[in-house]
Design an enzyme around this catalytic site. Structure first.
Site, PDB file in Angstrom:
ATOM      1  N   GLN A  72      -2.618  15.807 -10.227  1.00 55.65           N
ATOM      2  CA  GLN A  72      -2.293  14.374 -10.314  1.00 55.65           C
ATOM      3  C   GLN A  72      -1.505  14.065 -11.585  1.00 55.65           C
ATOM      4  O   GLN A  72      -0.500  13.338 -11.546  1.00 55.65           O
ATOM      5  CB  GLN A  72      -3.578  13.542 -10.313  1.00 55.65           C
ATOM      6  CG  GLN A  72      -4.109  13.240  -8.926  1.00 55.65           C
ATOM      7  CD  GLN A  72      -5.217  12.202  -8.978  1.00 55.65           C
ATOM      8  OE1 GLN A  72      -5.908  12.047  -9.980  1.00 55.65           O
ATOM      9  NE2 GLN A  72      -5.417  11.499  -7.885  1.00 55.65           N
ATOM     10  N   ASP A  88       5.000  -0.836   2.471  1.00 59.26           N
ATOM     11  CA  ASP A  88       3.705  -1.356   2.908  1.00 59.26           C
ATOM     12  C   ASP A  88       3.364  -2.576   2.057  1.00 59.26           C
ATOM     13  O   ASP A  88       3.909  -2.754   0.957  1.00 59.26           O
ATOM     14  CB  ASP A  88       2.612  -0.289   2.785  1.00 59.26           C
ATOM     15  CG  ASP A  88       1.398  -0.596   3.665  1.00 59.26           C
ATOM     16  OD1 ASP A  88       1.417  -1.626   4.373  1.00 59.26           O
ATOM     17  OD2 ASP A  88       0.431   0.190   3.647  1.00 59.26           O
ATOM     18  N   GLU A 111      10.384 -14.456   1.638  1.00 59.84           N
ATOM     19  CA  GLU A 111      10.415 -13.782   0.333  1.00 59.84           C
ATOM     20  C   GLU A 111      10.287 -12.275   0.512  1.00 59.84           C
ATOM     21  O   GLU A 111      10.953 -11.494  -0.176  1.00 59.84           O
ATOM     22  CB  GLU A 111       9.266 -14.288  -0.553  1.00 59.84           C
ATOM     23  CG  GLU A 111       9.573 -15.580  -1.284  1.00 59.84           C
ATOM     24  CD  GLU A 111       8.456 -15.969  -2.252  1.00 59.84           C
ATOM     25  OE1 GLU A 111       7.665 -15.091  -2.660  1.00 59.84           O
ATOM     26  OE2 GLU A 111       8.377 -17.160  -2.594  1.00 59.84           O
ATOM     27  N   ASP A 160       5.175   0.279   7.302  1.00 60.78           N
ATOM     28  CA  ASP A 160       3.762   0.100   7.655  1.00 60.78           C
ATOM     29  C   ASP A 160       3.416  -1.380   7.522  1.00 60.78           C
ATOM     30  O   ASP A 160       4.161  -2.161   6.939  1.00 60.78           O
ATOM     31  CB  ASP A 160       2.889   0.948   6.710  1.00 60.78           C
ATOM     32  CG  ASP A 160       1.567   1.343   7.355  1.00 60.78           C
ATOM     33  OD1 ASP A 160       1.164   0.685   8.333  1.00 60.78           O
ATOM     34  OD2 ASP A 160       0.933   2.301   6.868  1.00 60.78           O
ATOM     35  N   HIS A 177       1.651   2.287   0.163  1.00 58.71           N
ATOM     36  CA  HIS A 177       0.331   1.639   0.293  1.00 58.71           C
ATOM     37  C   HIS A 177      -0.429   1.709  -1.025  1.00 58.71           C
ATOM     38  O   HIS A 177      -0.984   0.718  -1.498  1.00 58.71           O
ATOM     39  CB  HIS A 177      -0.468   2.324   1.401  1.00 58.71           C
ATOM     40  CG  HIS A 177      -1.921   1.967   1.394  1.00 58.71           C
ATOM     41  ND1 HIS A 177      -2.391   0.748   1.843  1.00 58.71           N
ATOM     42  CD2 HIS A 177      -3.013   2.644   0.952  1.00 58.71           C
ATOM     43  CE1 HIS A 177      -3.703   0.699   1.690  1.00 58.71           C
ATOM     44  NE2 HIS A 177      -4.101   1.834   1.148  1.00 58.71           N
ATOM     45  N   LEU A 204      -0.752   7.386  -8.504  1.00 53.01           N
ATOM     46  CA  LEU A 204      -1.566   8.330  -7.715  1.00 53.01           C
ATOM     47  C   LEU A 204      -3.007   8.396  -8.228  1.00 53.01           C
ATOM     48  O   LEU A 204      -3.233   8.285  -9.421  1.00 53.01           O
ATOM     49  CB  LEU A 204      -0.949   9.724  -7.746  1.00 53.01           C
ATOM     50  CG  LEU A 204       0.232   9.969  -6.808  1.00 53.01           C
ATOM     51  CD1 LEU A 204       0.563  11.437  -6.766  1.00 53.01           C
ATOM     52  CD2 LEU A 204      -0.048   9.472  -5.405  1.00 53.01           C
TER      53      LEU A 204
END
Length: 514
Positions: A262, A287, A325, A357, A489, A514
């Protein structure tokens, strides 16, 4: 009170209780519905409380009903079907409507896409497609592109002193085999665990590559304050770790490995890649996050690839209060993404694939008429004419697909595609199962291609979607949606939940969330 007593034989005890008010949504107003008043005495709480969720035994018992295996699910559906067809009142009612329920589930032909290979470092790895996990195969290999961590800090409370020391030592041990040199951090030990104490020490850490914070618990206000300060004000990547994840010393190597991967992503590294067959192609994921607690503004995350192997991304997030918007922000985001792609590659993209999405069934026409048109207008403004596709990705669907294993229903293999019979004839759509599950029935993901000028064959579009499910760097396995959607997302959720503002410009080409 009279109405409930006459209609339902329910006597309301407290005549002075305040009423609960349910405000109509826009679609309710269009239907002519107004305010709905509810009597609190007659209302019952639904869902699960946090206390229930933390009860391991209860959640385990509940999972038998919530996560049914394919054979149990089929048996339950057929039994329900049998109950319907054997009831005379139901049969008569359905006959009046001219309806008849089939006695069996729909049979449909599926295909399994070829397995993908993972490129990590100089190695090309094959893995078991059925497990859709390559953590074991890549354990001792170098990352595809590793960034050394020379100047970093670790913030923790006095209670976590020992945990911090062991985590630092373990990170320095797991880093070199992955090609990641990790120096000793600057350690900052706090006496207390209040939010002002944590935030107060962060101002001294500007110029550091990364700040790792060990948190005593998962209090959202403290986590949000730390993330907001480092991400928005300082532009320093951060890694927060809960102290309880460091308790089990026998799992510390595994935990430290995941943390190191990470951190490498947040510094601009690339853990692995898959083979991308089309050149000068840009993928975009979008998303949205809606804050249900405050019903306030929503955030839209747009994440676009900037290199040709789809491992580096440019991340933007913006706030919107209405659909108009959102459309304007989306188009602006695409324009910025194109500029970043040209800056990185020295050429404009020949292909632009947008994976969108967060679109409900009733919003598809609006997306076609406004979002796609705004993106095409953006291409005209930038004086480019790429081959373009816009794909709506839906994971919250009720469709379930089971494979027939010699008469016994089972979960289909990852890579299974269904694009006939259960898809809609007026749509260019398909279902993809990219994951493997240990419990229950696997859920497919729906892909609806609502605009396509790429000239790519349907099976190529399916394979590209499957490739992208291998590219989410938080998990050494496949995910349910293409990686750009999952990144978008994560970006929108973290911004809406904790940060409430766009990140510092220094972080925009890093996967800091992440």
């Amino acid at each position: 009170m009279e109405y409930y007593e006459k209609s339902y034989n329910i006597r309301i005890k407290d005549p002075n209780q305040p009423m609960l008010l349910s405000k109509p949504k826009k679609r309710d107003l269009r239907r002519g519905s107004g305010m709905i008043y509810l009597v609190p005495e007659l209302c019952v709480m639904t869902g699960l409380t946090d206390e229930m969720r933390q009860d391991f035994n209860m959640m385990r018992d509940l999972s038998h009903y919530m996560r049914m295996t394919p054979d149990k699910r089929v048996a339950t559906l057929l039994r329900f079907n049998q109950d319907l067809s054997s009831s005379k009142p139901i049969k008569d009612e359905m006959q009046n409507w001219g309806l008849k329920i089939a006695t069996d589930l729909v049979q449909v032909q599926g295909r399994i896409l070829p397995p993908e290979t993972i490129c990590q470092g100089e190695k090309v790895i094959t893995f078991d497609q059925k497990s859709s996990d390559w953590s074991r195969e890549t354990r001792s290999l170098k990352l595809h592109s590793a960034i050394s961590l020379k100047n970093w800090a670790m913030v923790f409370t006095s209670r976590s002193n020992e945990d911090a020391r062991e985590l630092s030592t373990t990170l320095q041990r797991v880093g070199p085999p992955m090609g990641m040199s990790i120096a000793s951090p600057r350690n900052i030990c706090l006496r207390g665990d209040s939010t002002p104490e944590f935030v107060g020490v962060l101002n001294d850490l500007s110029g550091f590559q990364l700040v790792l914070v060990i948190l005593p618990n998962n209090r959202l206000d403290r986590y949000s304050a730390i993330k907001r300060h480092l991400t928005v004000k300082m532009g320093v990547p951060s890694q927060c770790v809960l102290s309880r994840t460091l308790f089990k010393k026998q799992r510390l190597m595994s935990v430290a490995t995941k943390i190191a991967i990470q951190m490498n992503c947040k510094l601009g590294g690339e853990p692995w890649k898959v083979n991308v067959p089309i050149k000068l192609a840009m993928v975009i994921g979008y998303d949205t996050y809606h804050d249900k607690r405050t019903r306030g503004a929503s955030y839209g995350g747009i994440v676009s690839s900037i290199n040709q192997s789809w491992t580096r991304y440019f991340s933007q997030v913006s706030q919107h209060r209405n659909q108009e918007e959102l459309t304007n922000n989306f188009a602006t985001g695409v324009k910025n993404a194109l500029a970043k792609f040209v800056e990185f590659n020295g050429a404009t993209p020949q292909y632009v694939l947008v994976y969108r999405d967060g679109v409900g069934e009733g919003q598809i026409e609006y997306v076609k008429e406004h979002e796609i048109q705004a993106i095409k207008q953006c291409f005209e403004t930038c004086k480019i004419n790429p081959k373009f596709a816009f794909i709506i990705v839906s994971k919250r669907i009720t469709t379930r697909i089971m494979s027939d294993m010699r008469g016994r229903p089972d979960n289909p293999s990852p890579g299974t595609v269904v694009d006939d019979v259960i898809t809609l004839p007026e749509r260019y759509d398909f279902y993809l199962i990219s994951q493997s599950v240990n419990q229950g029935t696997v859920s497919p993901t729906s892909f609806n291609i609502i605009d396509d000028s790429t000239g790519l064959r349907p099976d190529y579009m399916q394979r590209l979607a499957y490739k992208l499910t291998h590219m989410y760097f938080n998990w050494q396995g496949t995910v349910r949606v293409p990686a750009p959607c999952q990144f978008a997302h994560k970006l929108a959720y973290l911004t809406g939940q904790s940060i409430n503002a766009p990140a510092h410009r220094d972080l925009m080409d890093l996967l800091w969330y992440l």
